[in-house]
Design an enzyme around this catalytic site. Structure first.
Site, short mmCIF file in Angstrom:
data_model
loop_
_atom_site.label_atom_id
_atom_site.label_comp_id
_atom_site.label_asym_id
_atom_site.label_seq_id
_atom_site.Cartn_x
_atom_site.Cartn_y
_atom_site.Cartn_z
NE ARG A 28 -3.82 -2.32 2.09
CZ ARG A 28 -4.74 -2.67 1.18
NH1 ARG A 28 -5.11 -1.82 0.24
NH2 ARG A 28 -5.30 -3.87 1.23
CB ILE A 30 3.76 5.78 2.52
CG1 ILE A 30 3.99 5.91 4.00
CG2 ILE A 30 4.24 7.02 1.75
CD1 ILE A 30 5.46 5.94 4.41
CB VAL A 95 10.09 5.96 -5.98
CG1 VAL A 95 10.97 4.79 -5.59
CG2 VAL A 95 9.59 6.70 -4.72
CG HIS A 99 6.35 2.81 -8.66
ND1 HIS A 99 7.59 3.38 -8.87
CD2 HIS A 99 5.49 3.84 -8.47
CE1 HIS A 99 7.49 4.70 -8.80
NE2 HIS A 99 6.21 5.01 -8.58
CG MET A 100 0.64 -0.61 -12.57
SD MET A 100 0.12 -2.13 -13.38
CE MET A 100 1.01 -1.99 -14.91
CG HIS A 101 0.87 4.74 -8.89
ND1 HIS A 101 1.00 5.36 -7.66
CD2 HIS A 101 1.98 5.09 -9.60
CE1 HIS A 101 2.13 6.06 -7.64
NE2 HIS A 101 2.73 5.92 -8.79
P1 5GP Z 1 5.78 8.07 -8.35
O1 5GP Z 1 5.49 9.54 -8.25
O2 5GP Z 1 7.25 7.80 -8.38
O3 5GP Z 1 5.03 7.40 -9.47
O4 5GP Z 1 5.16 7.44 -7.05
C1 5GP Z 1 5.89 7.16 -5.90
C2 5GP Z 1 4.91 6.72 -4.85
O5 5GP Z 1 5.61 6.06 -3.82
C3 5GP Z 1 4.15 7.88 -4.21
O6 5GP Z 1 2.75 7.67 -4.39
C4 5GP Z 1 4.56 7.81 -2.75
O7 5GP Z 1 3.52 8.12 -1.85
C5 5GP Z 1 5.02 6.36 -2.60
N1 5GP Z 1 6.05 6.16 -1.59
C6 5GP Z 1 7.21 6.87 -1.46
N2 5GP Z 1 7.94 6.41 -0.44
C7 5GP Z 1 7.23 5.36 0.09
C8 5GP Z 1 7.49 4.46 1.18
O8 5GP Z 1 8.51 4.53 1.87
N3 5GP Z 1 6.54 3.52 1.44
C9 5GP Z 1 5.40 3.41 0.67
N4 5GP Z 1 4.55 2.44 1.02
N5 5GP Z 1 5.15 4.23 -0.35
C10 5GP Z 1 6.05 5.20 -0.65
#
Ligand code: 5GP
Length: 115
Positions: A28, A30, A95, A99-101
């Site tokens: 999940r 964060i 990050v 990763h896929m949301h």
């Molecule tokens: P991006 O913007 O790279 O597509 O999404 C990165 C996602 O990783 C964000 O939605 C952020 O809330 C989530 N995220 C960042 N650090 C952590 C963490 O330490 N644990 C979890 N569970 N999610 C994280």
């Protein structure tokens, strides 16, 4: 240097892991943007979609199949959901570990912010 997601996958830092197999791990977010907000991540560190190679075809496919499975498990399959992968600056990637949301549990509105 390993990514924050690699540390979660290795169990070195805590996360609410909802699925794990030999290729991917899902946990999940964060900072959830919807009632269901799960990240599905290759166990292997791949920085962005731009770095995906032919040999990653299985893991790339697995991301989608696990998303489908988790959507059903979360009870959002029928109402619908959104799958999203951000890449680099214009995609809003924060990050640098692919990763896929999986987002759902409420109507998600238009696909992109209005300019
Ligand atoms: P991006 O913007 O790279 O597509 O999404 C990165 C996602 O990783 C964000 O939605 C952020 O809330 C989530 N995220 C960042 N650090 C952590 C963490 O330490 N644990 C979890 N569970 N999610 C994280």
């Amino acid at each position: 240097m390993s990514t924050i997601f690699s540390k979660i996958i290795a169990g070195d830092i805590p996360a609410d892991i909802v699925y794990q197999d030999e290729l991917v791990t899902a946990f999940r977010d964060i900072n959830p943007q919807a009632p269901t907000h799960i990240l599905i991540v290759p166990n292997k560190e791949i920085a962005t979609v731009n770095e995906l190679s032919e040999e990653d075809e299985r893991v790339a496919g697995r991301l989608l199949l696990v998303a489908k499975k988790l959507a059903a498990q979360e009870g959002i399959a029928e109402d619908g959901y959104r799958l999203m992968i951000n890449c680099n600056a214009h995609g809003g990637q924060e990050v640098f570990h692919v990763h896929m949301h999986l987002l759902g549990g409420r109507p998600l509105g238009p696909m992109l912010m209005r300019r």
